[in-house]
Design a protein around this motif. Sequence first.
Motif, PDB file in Angstrom:
ATOM      1  N   LYS A 179     -44.475 -27.802 -16.920  1.00 27.87           N
ATOM      2  CA  LYS A 179     -44.823 -28.589 -15.735  1.00 27.87           C
ATOM      3  C   LYS A 179     -43.660 -29.496 -15.342  1.00 27.87           C
ATOM      4  O   LYS A 179     -43.324 -29.607 -14.143  1.00 27.87           O
ATOM      5  N   ASP A 180     -43.057 -30.134 -16.303  1.00 27.67           N
ATOM      6  CA  ASP A 180     -41.932 -31.028 -16.013  1.00 27.67           C
ATOM      7  C   ASP A 180     -40.798 -30.269 -15.332  1.00 27.67           C
ATOM      8  O   ASP A 180     -40.201 -30.760 -14.359  1.00 27.67           O
ATOM      9  N   TYR A 181     -40.507 -29.073 -15.822  1.00 27.30           N
ATOM     10  CA  TYR A 181     -39.437 -28.271 -15.214  1.00 27.30           C
ATOM     11  C   TYR A 181     -39.815 -27.854 -13.797  1.00 27.30           C
ATOM     12  O   TYR A 181     -38.988 -27.914 -12.874  1.00 27.30           O
ATOM     13  N   HIS A 182     -41.070 -27.432 -13.615  1.00 33.40           N
ATOM     14  CA  HIS A 182     -41.502 -26.979 -12.293  1.00 33.40           C
ATOM     15  C   HIS A 182     -41.500 -28.129 -11.277  1.00 33.40           C
ATOM     16  O   HIS A 182     -41.121 -27.944 -10.118  1.00 33.40           O
ATOM     17  N   VAL A 183     -41.927 -29.318 -11.717  1.00 30.22           N
ATOM     18  CA  VAL A 183     -42.029 -30.455 -10.794  1.00 30.22           C
ATOM     19  C   VAL A 183     -40.674 -31.124 -10.582  1.00 30.22           C
ATOM     20  O   VAL A 183     -40.227 -31.313  -9.447  1.00 30.22           O
ATOM     21  N   ASN A 184     -40.019 -31.485 -11.675  1.00 27.46           N
ATOM     22  CA  ASN A 184     -38.775 -32.250 -11.575  1.00 27.46           C
ATOM     23  C   ASN A 184     -37.537 -31.368 -11.436  1.00 27.46           C
ATOM     24  O   ASN A 184     -36.536 -31.787 -10.850  1.00 27.46           O
ATOM     25  N   GLY A 185     -37.603 -30.155 -11.981  1.00 30.69           N
ATOM     26  CA  GLY A 185     -36.467 -29.254 -11.880  1.00 30.69           C
ATOM     27  C   GLY A 185     -36.488 -28.412 -10.616  1.00 30.69           C
ATOM     28  O   GLY A 185     -35.448 -28.217  -9.968  1.00 30.69           O
ATOM     29  N   MET A 186     -37.694 -27.917 -10.254  1.00 32.37           N
ATOM     30  CA  MET A 186     -37.808 -27.013  -9.111  1.00 32.37           C
ATOM     31  C   MET A 186     -38.340 -27.697  -7.852  1.00 32.37           C
ATOM     32  O   MET A 186     -38.285 -27.135  -6.768  1.00 32.37           O
ATOM     33  N   ILE A 191     -47.432 -27.656 -12.083  1.00 35.09           N
ATOM     34  CA  ILE A 191     -47.082 -26.447 -12.824  1.00 35.09           C
ATOM     35  C   ILE A 191     -47.404 -25.252 -11.935  1.00 35.09           C
ATOM     36  O   ILE A 191     -48.380 -25.261 -11.186  1.00 35.09           O
ATOM     37  N   SER A 192     -46.586 -24.226 -11.979  1.00 34.77           N
ATOM     38  CA  SER A 192     -46.712 -23.114 -11.038  1.00 34.77           C
ATOM     39  C   SER A 192     -47.956 -22.270 -11.277  1.00 34.77           C
ATOM     40  O   SER A 192     -48.645 -21.890 -10.341  1.00 34.77           O
ATOM     41  N   GLN A 193     -48.261 -21.965 -12.552  1.00 32.71           N
ATOM     42  CA  GLN A 193     -49.279 -20.965 -12.873  1.00 32.71           C
ATOM     43  C   GLN A 193     -50.649 -21.575 -13.171  1.00 32.71           C
ATOM     44  O   GLN A 193     -50.746 -22.670 -13.698  1.00 32.71           O
ATOM     45  N   GLN A 194     -51.674 -20.800 -12.812  1.00 33.48           N
ATOM     46  CA  GLN A 194     -53.040 -21.207 -13.145  1.00 33.48           C
ATOM     47  C   GLN A 194     -53.336 -21.006 -14.631  1.00 33.48           C
ATOM     48  O   GLN A 194     -54.054 -21.804 -15.237  1.00 33.48           O
ATOM     49  N   GLY A 215     -44.030 -21.038  -6.123  1.00 35.17           N
ATOM     50  CA  GLY A 215     -42.768 -20.578  -6.682  1.00 35.17           C
ATOM     51  C   GLY A 215     -42.918 -19.525  -7.750  1.00 35.17           C
ATOM     52  O   GLY A 215     -41.983 -19.254  -8.506  1.00 35.17           O
ATOM     53  N   SER A 216     -44.102 -18.903  -7.831  1.00 36.46           N
ATOM     54  CA  SER A 216     -44.375 -17.985  -8.942  1.00 36.46           C
ATOM     55  C   SER A 216     -43.479 -16.756  -8.929  1.00 36.46           C
ATOM     56  O   SER A 216     -43.200 -16.177  -9.975  1.00 36.46           O
ATOM     57  N   PHE A 217     -43.036 -16.333  -7.733  1.00 38.65           N
ATOM     58  CA  PHE A 217     -42.114 -15.202  -7.660  1.00 38.65           C
ATOM     59  C   PHE A 217     -40.673 -15.657  -7.477  1.00 38.65           C
ATOM     60  O   PHE A 217     -39.770 -14.842  -7.411  1.00 38.65           O
ATOM     61  N   GLY A 218     -40.455 -16.969  -7.362  1.00 39.35           N
ATOM     62  CA  GLY A 218     -39.113 -17.496  -7.245  1.00 39.35           C
ATOM     63  C   GLY A 218     -38.348 -16.970  -6.048  1.00 39.35           C
ATOM     64  O   GLY A 218     -37.125 -16.830  -6.083  1.00 39.35           O
ATOM     65  N   LEU A 219     -39.052 -16.666  -4.957  1.00 39.76           N
ATOM     66  CA  LEU A 219     -38.391 -16.078  -3.801  1.00 39.76           C
ATOM     67  C   LEU A 219     -37.564 -17.114  -3.051  1.00 39.76           C
ATOM     68  O   LEU A 219     -37.968 -18.267  -2.911  1.00 39.76           O
ATOM     69  N   LEU A 220     -36.421 -16.695  -2.556  1.00 33.84           N
ATOM     70  CA  LEU A 220     -35.573 -17.575  -1.766  1.00 33.84           C
ATOM     71  C   LEU A 220     -36.162 -17.798  -0.383  1.00 33.84           C
ATOM     72  O   LEU A 220     -35.976 -18.845   0.218  1.00 33.84           O
ATOM     73  N   ASN A 221     -36.899 -16.802   0.114  1.00 33.95           N
ATOM     74  CA  ASN A 221     -37.574 -16.920   1.402  1.00 33.95           C
ATOM     75  C   ASN A 221     -38.936 -17.574   1.156  1.00 33.95           C
ATOM     76  O   ASN A 221     -39.918 -16.930   0.823  1.00 33.95           O
ATOM     77  N   LYS A 222     -38.995 -18.893   1.306  1.00 34.75           N
ATOM     78  CA  LYS A 222     -40.196 -19.638   0.944  1.00 34.75           C
ATOM     79  C   LYS A 222     -41.381 -19.321   1.851  1.00 34.75           C
ATOM     80  O   LYS A 222     -42.536 -19.351   1.422  1.00 34.75           O
ATOM     81  N   THR A 223     -41.122 -18.995   3.120  1.00 36.20           N
ATOM     82  CA  THR A 223     -42.220 -18.649   4.026  1.00 36.20           C
ATOM     83  C   THR A 223     -42.921 -17.390   3.551  1.00 36.20           C
ATOM     84  O   THR A 223     -44.160 -17.330   3.496  1.00 36.20           O
TER      85      THR A 223
END
Length: 334
Positions: A179-186, A191-194, A215-223
């Motif tokens: 969670k820390d990485y997803h929130v503060n890093g990304m 946290i990304s996953q359920q 961000g679960s697929f980490g796609l550069l195209n956020k839309t």
Amino acid sequence: MKKYVVLVLSLIFSIMLGVAPASAANNLRNLYDVKSGDTLWKVANSYQTTVKDLKRINGLQSDLLLVGQKLRVPIMYKVVPGDTLWKLSQTFNSTVQLIKTANGLTSDIIYVGQQLRIPPYPLNMQGQFILMTREEFKDWILNHEFTRKVGKVQIHHTYQPSYQQFNGSNHFTLLSGMKDYHVNGMGWSDISQQLTTFPDGTVAVGRPFNTPPEGSFGLLNKTVMHAIEADALAIENLGNFDDEQMTPEQRETIITVTALLMIKYGLTPTIDSITYHHWWDINSGERVLDNGEGHAIKTCPGTGFFGGNSTADAKSHFYPLVSQKMQEILASMK
């Protein structure tokens, strides 16, 4: 006459609360069906417990209740011939020690006609995270109601942390780190996953089910990514399954959890309803399936994930196991 008046007043009060009395003798169902107008406080008050305990017993991440949701609640039970504390604990999602403590018992001896308060045991929670066995998760998912439509389950492996970082008791530490990485890093909201499965066969709820993964697929195209995630649930399976051999316990949990999600959301295992990270171009968001050559793709959920990470592997080695488990679960519910 006085006792009769008190009883009538008690019943009227229960009806006004919109909750059935909790003291019906030998009520073999310690599940309460949430109705319109219910709140956790009203249910807790009726069953002589607290909001905090109800949330721990039922693995609730918030105070939100939905009509049709089922809550485990404490009940009063009248002992009949053949009863033991162990049998009662198994029947009512409790433990022998919880029943003894709730009733001030100093031994395991109980008597026919004795009235016992039986509280369900609390789930293992830390903050928003709920750590469960397969059976506990089955109870949790089938008793909950959700507002968001789900049409697909995203399957991932964590890669890092891997089996090397798991010591058998640091589930919450690893979840907090993710969670820390997803929130503060990304820069994501949570946290990304359920769901996260672990090598010991446990499964943890993290991101609320009513919130799409992020961000679960980490796609550069956020839309495009948000559109893909809108009707998805994400499962991260702790491990690096390009190199690490999955434990039998985690394997069984992945199959069971996926089967329960299929049942809950009325889905059938296909490449549309159970999708691997490997099948998506991480730049464009295009679903390339097995035609990944020339595209930016990851190996996730791993080249060794149930035979491999291709659609053919999923159809041959994973989906049949999920379908079989669905049949077993549904048969057990009849």
